[in-house]
Write a protein that holds these residues in place. Structure first.
Motif, mmCIF file in Angstrom:
data_model
loop_
_atom_site.group_PDB
_atom_site.id
_atom_site.type_symbol
_atom_site.label_atom_id
_atom_site.label_comp_id
_atom_site.label_asym_id
_atom_site.label_seq_id
_atom_site.Cartn_x
_atom_site.Cartn_y
_atom_site.Cartn_z
ATOM 1 N N LEU B 62 0.814 -1.208 0.000
ATOM 2 C CA LEU B 62 0.000 0.000 0.000
ATOM 3 C C LEU B 62 0.847 1.258 0.000
ATOM 4 N N SER B 63 1.985 1.189 0.673
ATOM 5 C CA SER B 63 2.784 2.404 0.858
ATOM 6 C C SER B 63 3.891 2.535 -0.179
ATOM 7 N N LEU B 64 3.932 1.612 -1.153
ATOM 8 C CA LEU B 64 5.068 1.617 -2.075
ATOM 9 C C LEU B 64 5.117 2.868 -2.945
ATOM 10 N N ASP B 65 3.955 3.339 -3.395
ATOM 11 C CA ASP B 65 4.023 4.447 -4.349
ATOM 12 C C ASP B 65 4.447 5.743 -3.665
ATOM 13 N N ARG B 66 4.545 5.723 -2.335
ATOM 14 C CA ARG B 66 5.059 6.912 -1.656
ATOM 15 C C ARG B 66 6.574 6.988 -1.739
ATOM 16 N N LEU B 138 10.916 -7.020 1.180
ATOM 17 C CA LEU B 138 9.691 -6.445 0.618
ATOM 18 C C LEU B 138 9.926 -4.993 0.212
ATOM 19 N N SER B 139 10.649 -4.245 1.051
ATOM 20 C CA SER B 139 10.903 -2.837 0.737
ATOM 21 C C SER B 139 11.773 -2.692 -0.505
ATOM 22 N N VAL B 140 12.806 -3.521 -0.597
ATOM 23 C CA VAL B 140 13.727 -3.393 -1.737
ATOM 24 C C VAL B 140 13.037 -3.801 -3.034
ATOM 25 N N ILE B 141 12.286 -4.911 -2.987
ATOM 26 C CA ILE B 141 11.554 -5.328 -4.187
ATOM 27 C C ILE B 141 10.539 -4.257 -4.569
ATOM 28 N N GLY B 142 9.887 -3.704 -3.532
ATOM 29 C CA GLY B 142 8.897 -2.658 -3.790
ATOM 30 C C GLY B 142 9.525 -1.424 -4.414
ATOM 31 N N THR B 143 10.745 -1.091 -3.988
ATOM 32 C CA THR B 143 11.426 0.053 -4.588
ATOM 33 C C THR B 143 11.690 -0.193 -6.067
ATOM 34 N N PHE B 144 11.999 -1.443 -6.402
ATOM 35 C CA PHE B 144 12.166 -1.788 -7.808
ATOM 36 C C PHE B 144 10.867 -1.553 -8.571
ATOM 37 N N GLY B 145 9.763 -2.021 -7.987
ATOM 38 C CA GLY B 145 8.464 -1.806 -8.638
ATOM 39 C C GLY B 145 8.141 -0.330 -8.775
ATOM 40 N N ALA B 146 8.437 0.431 -7.707
ATOM 41 C CA ALA B 146 8.159 1.861 -7.737
ATOM 42 C C ALA B 146 9.016 2.551 -8.794
ATOM 43 N N GLY B 155 0.051 4.691 -11.826
ATOM 44 C CA GLY B 155 0.967 3.558 -11.857
ATOM 45 C C GLY B 155 0.763 2.604 -10.694
ATOM 46 N N GLY B 156 -0.009 3.018 -9.703
ATOM 47 C CA GLY B 156 -0.127 2.238 -8.474
ATOM 48 C C GLY B 156 -0.653 0.831 -8.703
ATOM 49 N N LEU B 157 -1.711 0.742 -9.502
ATOM 50 C CA LEU B 157 -2.311 -0.565 -9.747
ATOM 51 C C LEU B 157 -1.364 -1.457 -10.538
ATOM 52 N N SER B 160 1.274 -2.883 -8.323
ATOM 53 C CA SER B 160 0.856 -4.056 -7.557
ATOM 54 C C SER B 160 0.976 -5.310 -8.410
ATOM 55 N N LEU B 161 0.566 -5.205 -9.663
ATOM 56 C CA LEU B 161 0.619 -6.358 -10.557
ATOM 57 C C LEU B 161 2.069 -6.802 -10.780
ATOM 58 N N LEU B 162 2.979 -5.816 -10.896
ATOM 59 C CA LEU B 162 4.375 -6.162 -11.150
ATOM 60 C C LEU B 162 5.036 -6.727 -9.903
ATOM 61 N N VAL B 163 4.690 -6.153 -8.751
ATOM 62 C CA VAL B 163 5.422 -6.484 -7.528
ATOM 63 C C VAL B 163 4.934 -7.784 -6.900
#
Lengths: 249, 218
Positions: B62-66, B138-146, B155-157, B160-163
């Motif tokens: 939820l907080s990744l796009d921030r 999770l944070s590092v993978i999420g940063t990749f997605g972001a 891009g948020g949705l 989620s699909l990518l991450v």
């Protein structure tokens, strides 16, 4: 002798594939018709599985392509990153939907096959689960291509996603294996019985020969589709370039 | 790099919403589960480790796009890119800031929320350990997605699909550690795998994120 990189020239690529495509498609159709007909009508019913065993002629080749399409995309992405041949990036893009559809076919036929054999449409078996995850990877990859407007950035980003995704796809494959053994012991029994078709030495020759013909047919079909779709991508990009030029003029 | 980290942390705390949001979401997921599956203690204690892990994962998502979106919007990401800091360092700091503001509170809160799900007594330690080890991944993978989706509208949705498929191995091993710990089984193997994934991801993925971010800022 010309190097293979010459075919990275879109004009040359289209000219060559145009010449090859009819033969390739014809060979794919012949192999598929022969393999499927042979498989469905000329092989005996299995003594345990009955006629349902024949879905193997769709299931196994589709699964084969589903995995190898991603491998082909990985190679094409690497070529794009290293040598920046546009055709390579477009070929990777062209292969993704084909791979995704093959994954769906494999999952669907697997469910149809699994229902009478295992008594369930779906089990959280490692093989099934990793295919579902592979399907998610395909979806994400295609969505990223669609989402980015600049063609070159899109090719770059999807290539890197493909690389990272491959690592995680392999990782998931083993993680899922591990996870399942910890959870449902029963699944390993079902897997040994029903997915026996996946380990080729267990299939008797009566089934294996038409199966190989089908697999060859699917591979040829995949190559033909990728060629065709890559041509379409190239032409679509040209059309866009022409329209942009007209708008400027 | 420390200055950047401090700045990101301050922004997260002061700009409102970001800091507590993940935690509140985690709380809500945990509270909703008993309503969904019924308040039966035996069932709850059985699924508690998995639920805590899924809740933490969703709160992270939820907080990744921030992580990057705000900096992208106000242009400070471009400034950072031209700063003498290497891009790999920037994404690493961003991931670290995300982990401190989102992952760390989740790790601390998870054992407390375990009470609500009647987590078995042996499970508290292992839920804590597995989350402490897994949330950095999770944070590092999420940063990749972001980084992949930073320039995109809505891009948020897509992110989620990518991450989500990338989260699968971490989730499997993390939840496995927690579940085995709660049941009193040996945890060494999944723990080693989880640690391997986390360290591998922390070591390697910032390079991919940096490459992606460079392409997006081009």
């Amino acid at each position: 002798m010309a190097s293979i990189w010459e075919y990275a020239n879109p004009v040359k690529f289209i000219r060559t594939t145009d010449r090859v495509l009819p033969w390739l498609s014809a060979a794919a159709v012949i192999a598929l018709v022969v393999g499927l007909f042979w498989g469905f009508f000329l092989t005996p019913d299995d003594y345990r599985q009955g006629a349902t065993v024949k879905i193997i002629y769709l299931h196994v080749p589709a699964a084969l392509i589903a995995i190898n399409a991603w491998l082909m995309m990985l190679v094409a992405s690497l070529i794009w990153i290293v040598r920046r041949h546009h055709v390579s990036a477009l070929a990777a893009r062209a292969a993704a939907p084909v791979g995704a559809v093959m994954t769906v076919i494999a999952l669907a036929t697997g469910a149809i096959w699994g229902q009478p054999m295992w008594g369930t449409w779906w089990a959280w078996d490692p093989r099934l689960t990793s295919f579902l995850i592979l399907f998610l990877f395909y979806l994400g990859y295609m969505a990223l291509w669609e989402a980015i407007e600049n063609d070159d950035s899109a090719a770059d980003l999807t290539s890197i996603l493909c690389l990272v995704g491959s690592v995680f796809a392999i990782l998931s494959r083993y993680a899922v294996n591990f996870w399942n053994q910890g959870l449902h012991q029963g699944a390993s029994v079902m897997r040994a019985g029903a997915l026996a078709g996946d380990t080729e030495e267990r299939v008797s020759n009566v089934y294996a020969v038409p199966l190989f013909v089908c697999m060859a047919g699917f591979v040829l079909l995949f190559i033909a589709l990728v060629f065709l779709r890559t041509q379409t991508e190239i032409r679509a990009r040209r059309t866009r370039a022409l329209m942009a030029r007209e708008r400027v003029a | 790099m420390i200055a950047l980290l401090v700045r990101d942390l301050r922004l997260a705390v002061r700009a409102g919403g970001g800091f507590g949001l993940g935690l509140a979401f985690f709380l809500i997921v945990t509270v909703l589960v008993p309503f969904g599956v019924g308040p039966e203690t035996g069932l709850l204690s059985k699924i508690a480790p998995g639920v805590l892990w899924i809740g933490a994962l969703l709160a992270c998502l939820l907080s990744l796009d921030r992580i990057l979106a705000l900096d992208w919007e106000d242009g400070s990401l471009d400034l950072l890119a031209t700063a003498p800091l290497p891009m790999e360092g920037i994404v690493s700091v961003k991931a670290l800031a995300h982990w401190i503001t989102t992952g760390l509170p989740l790790v601390v809160a998870a054992p407390v929320l375990g009470v609500l799900l009647s987590l078995p007594a042996g499970g508290y330690l292992w839920v804590f350990v597995s989350l402490a080890l897994g949330t950095p991944a999770l944070s590092v993978i999420g940063t990749f997605g972001a980084s992949l989706t930073v320039g995109l509208k809505r891009g948020g949705l897509l992110m989620s699909l990518l991450v989500l498929p990338l989260y699968v191995p971490t989730l499997i091993f993390g939840a496995e550690v927690a579940r085995r710990g709660a049941e009193g089984l040996p945890v060494a193997t999944p723990l080693a795998m989880l640690a391997g994934i986390s360290f591998g991801v922390v070591a390697l993925l910032p390079f991919a994120s940096a490459a992606v971010l460079r392409i997006n800022l081009r």
